[in-house]
Design an enzyme around this catalytic site. Sequence first.
Site, mmCIF file in Angstrom:
data_model
loop_
_atom_site.group_PDB
_atom_site.id
_atom_site.type_symbol
_atom_site.label_atom_id
_atom_site.label_comp_id
_atom_site.label_asym_id
_atom_site.label_seq_id
_atom_site.Cartn_x
_atom_site.Cartn_y
_atom_site.Cartn_z
ATOM 1 N N SER A 96 3.161 -5.429 3.049
ATOM 2 C CA SER A 96 2.248 -6.500 2.705
ATOM 3 C C SER A 96 2.809 -7.855 3.131
ATOM 4 C CB SER A 96 1.936 -6.445 1.208
ATOM 5 O OG SER A 96 0.779 -7.163 0.889
ATOM 6 N N ASP A 225 -7.345 0.509 2.403
ATOM 7 C CA ASP A 225 -6.596 -0.611 1.823
ATOM 8 C C ASP A 225 -7.587 -1.706 1.436
ATOM 9 O OD1 ASP A 225 -5.009 -2.925 1.412
ATOM 10 O OD2 ASP A 225 -3.445 -2.144 2.739
ATOM 11 N N HIS A 254 -3.490 0.381 -0.724
ATOM 12 C CA HIS A 254 -2.467 -0.583 -0.322
ATOM 13 C C HIS A 254 -1.089 -0.181 -0.849
ATOM 14 C CE1 HIS A 254 -1.056 -4.415 1.181
ATOM 15 N NE2 HIS A 254 -0.602 -4.768 -0.003
#
Length: 274
Positions: A96, A225, A254
Amino acid sequence: MTSTFTTTDGAQIFYKDWGTGQPVVFSHGWPLNADAWDEQARLVADNGFRAVAHDRRGHGRSSQTWDGNTMDRYADDLAELIEELDLHDAVLIGHSAGGGEVVRYLGRHGSSRVAKAVLLGAVPPVMIKSDTNPEGTPIEVFDAIRSGVDKDRSQFYWDLSETFYGFNRPDATTSEGARRAFWRLSMQAGIRAAYECITQFSETDFTEDLKRIDVPVLVAHGDDDQIVPLHDSAVKSAELIKNSTLRLYPDAPHGLYGEFRTAFEADLLAFLKH
């Protein structure tokens, strides 16, 4: 072991250093800390690698600095950690916002100490919607995140954990434990760092950094995601990186959980050993 080091601007950065062998350096997502990588750090250390994972400044056990909550400074902190431990042939892994940190490090500091990289659910090239990035996420989404952190971050982080792991999908097997762990790590982030990092992960343009990367990169992403949409991240990043392998995980969210975690860890070990 765990330890800290002091950056050139005086911040104390906490890190874990497990095992021996080729170093694998983990950068965590927002608003978490190094603990988010514990299972994968143990996995690589058990398989003959040296696992290093730090808490980004303002997060976890690192200093809650008032200044320096920028992607450039995050990348510089990573560079100083790598230099402090004198790491060479390192494999950098970022999830991320941590993927943005890794990409900015490579664009800003080069790959003289790096052998490979892994981007998991990573934010590059750029998340926010604009005239030049019409497929991006509207700024109103990030304004809502800022509002959530500002007004009631405890409740916001709890709610976020559901979409983070895809537990809001009809057939999902949910885990209250995973949600509680996410909430606990998130609440350890300082509110200023958490708030300012939102702009950093959403508005930083990593396009030129991606073009500069000259080491092999595994670009891994769940195709469900809900935090970092696939179409505006991994696919574009893989196209910009000279030597990339794109790995998509069907129906995966995610956050690493369940079958997604199992599949990614297998791919990670194969990539590390190749």
